[in-house]
Design a protein around this motif. Structure first.
Motif, mmCIF file in Angstrom:
data_model
loop_
_atom_site.group_PDB
_atom_site.id
_atom_site.type_symbol
_atom_site.label_atom_id
_atom_site.label_comp_id
_atom_site.label_asym_id
_atom_site.label_seq_id
_atom_site.Cartn_x
_atom_site.Cartn_y
_atom_site.Cartn_z
ATOM 1 N N THR A 205 0.847 -1.182 0.000
ATOM 2 C CA THR A 205 0.000 0.000 0.000
ATOM 3 C C THR A 205 0.889 1.241 0.000
ATOM 4 N N GLY A 206 0.302 2.365 -0.309
ATOM 5 C CA GLY A 206 1.046 3.616 -0.280
ATOM 6 C C GLY A 206 0.746 4.475 -1.488
ATOM 7 N N GLU A 207 1.601 5.473 -1.698
ATOM 8 C CA GLU A 207 1.475 6.392 -2.819
ATOM 9 C C GLU A 207 2.508 6.016 -3.876
ATOM 10 N N PHE A 208 2.046 5.926 -5.125
ATOM 11 C CA PHE A 208 2.908 5.499 -6.213
ATOM 12 C C PHE A 208 2.750 6.419 -7.416
ATOM 13 N N ALA A 209 3.802 6.513 -8.208
ATOM 14 C CA ALA A 209 3.715 7.124 -9.529
ATOM 15 C C ALA A 209 3.412 5.993 -10.496
ATOM 16 N N GLY A 210 2.481 6.242 -11.396
ATOM 17 C CA GLY A 210 2.120 5.217 -12.360
ATOM 18 C C GLY A 210 1.719 5.822 -13.692
ATOM 19 N N MET A 211 1.670 4.972 -14.684
ATOM 20 C CA MET A 211 1.302 5.391 -16.037
ATOM 21 C C MET A 211 -0.220 5.425 -16.164
ATOM 22 N N THR A 212 -0.685 6.296 -17.043
ATOM 23 C CA THR A 212 -2.099 6.343 -17.388
ATOM 24 C C THR A 212 -2.220 6.188 -18.909
ATOM 25 N N CYS A 213 -3.425 5.996 -19.364
ATOM 26 C CA CYS A 213 -3.679 5.870 -20.810
ATOM 27 C C CYS A 213 -3.210 7.110 -21.571
ATOM 28 N N ALA A 214 -3.253 8.263 -20.918
ATOM 29 C CA ALA A 214 -2.901 9.514 -21.590
ATOM 30 C C ALA A 214 -1.443 9.549 -22.047
ATOM 31 N N ALA A 215 -0.555 8.767 -21.425
ATOM 32 C CA ALA A 215 0.844 8.753 -21.858
ATOM 33 C C ALA A 215 0.961 8.321 -23.314
ATOM 34 N N CYS A 216 0.203 7.331 -23.682
ATOM 35 C CA CYS A 216 0.266 6.780 -25.049
ATOM 36 C C CYS A 216 -0.797 7.350 -25.973
ATOM 37 N N HIS A 217 -1.796 8.038 -25.401
ATOM 38 C CA HIS A 217 -2.930 8.470 -26.217
ATOM 39 C C HIS A 217 -3.191 9.969 -26.172
ATOM 40 N N THR A 218 -2.145 10.752 -25.870
ATOM 41 C CA THR A 218 -2.219 12.211 -25.964
ATOM 42 C C THR A 218 -0.935 12.670 -26.627
ATOM 43 N N SER A 219 -1.070 13.507 -27.627
ATOM 44 C CA SER A 219 0.126 13.987 -28.313
ATOM 45 C C SER A 219 -0.048 15.454 -28.703
ATOM 46 N N ASP A 220 1.058 16.049 -29.033
ATOM 47 C CA ASP A 220 1.073 17.412 -29.557
ATOM 48 C C ASP A 220 1.612 17.353 -30.980
ATOM 49 N N LEU A 221 0.873 17.904 -31.905
ATOM 50 C CA LEU A 221 1.377 18.114 -33.253
ATOM 51 C C LEU A 221 1.918 19.527 -33.301
ATOM 52 N N ARG A 222 2.996 19.713 -34.001
ATOM 53 C CA ARG A 222 3.559 21.050 -34.163
ATOM 54 C C ARG A 222 3.423 21.430 -35.626
ATOM 55 N N TYR A 223 2.767 22.567 -35.838
ATOM 56 C CA TYR A 223 2.522 23.023 -37.202
ATOM 57 C C TYR A 223 2.653 24.538 -37.256
ATOM 58 N N GLN A 224 3.532 25.025 -38.101
ATOM 59 C CA GLN A 224 3.762 26.456 -38.294
ATOM 60 C C GLN A 224 3.912 27.193 -36.966
ATOM 61 N N GLY A 225 4.739 26.623 -36.078
ATOM 62 C CA GLY A 225 5.035 27.252 -34.801
ATOM 63 C C GLY A 225 3.961 27.109 -33.746
ATOM 64 N N LYS A 226 2.913 26.365 -34.041
ATOM 65 C CA LYS A 226 1.833 26.175 -33.068
ATOM 66 C C LYS A 226 1.785 24.717 -32.641
ATOM 67 N N ARG A 227 1.313 24.515 -31.428
ATOM 68 C CA ARG A 227 1.095 23.159 -30.915
ATOM 69 C C ARG A 227 -0.397 22.872 -30.951
ATOM 70 N N ILE A 228 -0.720 21.716 -31.475
ATOM 71 C CA ILE A 228 -2.115 21.287 -31.546
ATOM 72 C C ILE A 228 -2.231 19.998 -30.747
ATOM 73 N N ARG A 229 -3.024 20.022 -29.702
ATOM 74 C CA ARG A 229 -3.184 18.868 -28.817
ATOM 75 C C ARG A 229 -4.152 17.872 -29.424
ATOM 76 N N ILE A 230 -3.771 16.607 -29.411
ATOM 77 C CA ILE A 230 -4.623 15.513 -29.870
ATOM 78 C C ILE A 230 -4.843 14.578 -28.687
ATOM 79 N N ASP A 231 -6.071 14.487 -28.215
ATOM 80 C CA ASP A 231 -6.420 13.595 -27.109
ATOM 81 C C ASP A 231 -7.119 12.365 -27.660
ATOM 82 N N GLY A 232 -6.741 11.205 -27.160
ATOM 83 C CA GLY A 232 -7.393 9.967 -27.544
ATOM 84 C C GLY A 232 -6.797 9.305 -28.765
ATOM 85 N N GLY A 233 -5.816 9.908 -29.375
ATOM 86 C CA GLY A 233 -5.173 9.321 -30.546
ATOM 87 C C GLY A 233 -3.954 8.512 -30.136
ATOM 88 N N ASN A 234 -2.908 8.614 -30.925
ATOM 89 C CA ASN A 234 -1.689 7.868 -30.684
ATOM 90 C C ASN A 234 -0.541 8.831 -30.433
#
Length: 172
Positions: free
Chosen positions: A77-106
């Motif tokens: 028992t205790g407090e732990f750091a762990g992975m979530t689905c968002a690690a693999c399924h949230t990304s940032d696309l970079r386009y013309q100097g802007k970041r576009i967040r994609i949630d739920g993708g790859n």
């Protein structure tokens, strides 16, 4: 609200004790393993601290999990750091100097194998280097001999599990 929840919702993963994760240094430096620069190196997306959902400013896909009741015999028992689905399924696309967040993708940028390899190296280096271990102990508040011994025992057990996972996951 939904996005904050998705990025930070604890999903029961317990990779490493939370206090150790917060203060663990990278293998070859004194920079924290969880630093924004290191997180980005492996494809995770840094996020600012949020007192309600992410007070320690963990990257998207890493959360704090509290395990109050063991799920099986021998579980801890205790407090732990762990992975979530968002690690693999949230990304940032970079386009013309802007970041576009994609949630739920790859998140094709996240190299989970390299991340685990680096985590294993950081844990092994901390076990072998007395100065690294002492800085970790100071960070988690383990100042006395008994507290340091208890910390070393926890670190050894968790490092062994991480090493076993790393070596089995990369075996060919």
């Amino acid at each position: 609200d939904d996005r904050e929840w998705y990025y930070n919702f604890a999903q029961g993963a317990s990779v490493l004790s939370y206090d150790i994760f917060l203060h663990l240094e990278q293998a070859e430096s004194q920079e924290l393993f969880r630093s924004d620069a290191n997180s980005e190196r492996y494809g995770l997306i840094p996020q600012r601290p949020n007192p309600r959902t992410n007070p320690d400013g963990l990257p998207i896909g890493i959360s704090k999990t509290v395990i109050a009741k063991p799920a099986w015999k021998g579980a801890v028992t205790g407090e732990f750091a762990g992975m979530t689905c968002a690690a693999c399924h949230t990304s940032d696309l970079r386009y013309q100097g802007k970041r576009i967040r994609i949630d739920g993708g790859n998140n094709a940028a996240f190299d989970i194998q390299a991340y685990i390899q680096a985590l294993d190296a950081a844990l092994q280096a901390t076990l072998k280097d007395p100065a690294k271990f002492d800085r970790l102990a100071a960070g988690v508040g383990a100042t006395g001999a008994d507290a340091k011994k208890h910390l070393r025992n926890r670190l050894e057990a968790q490092a062994a599990l991480t090493h076993a996972y790393h070596t089995s996951a990369t075996a060919t």
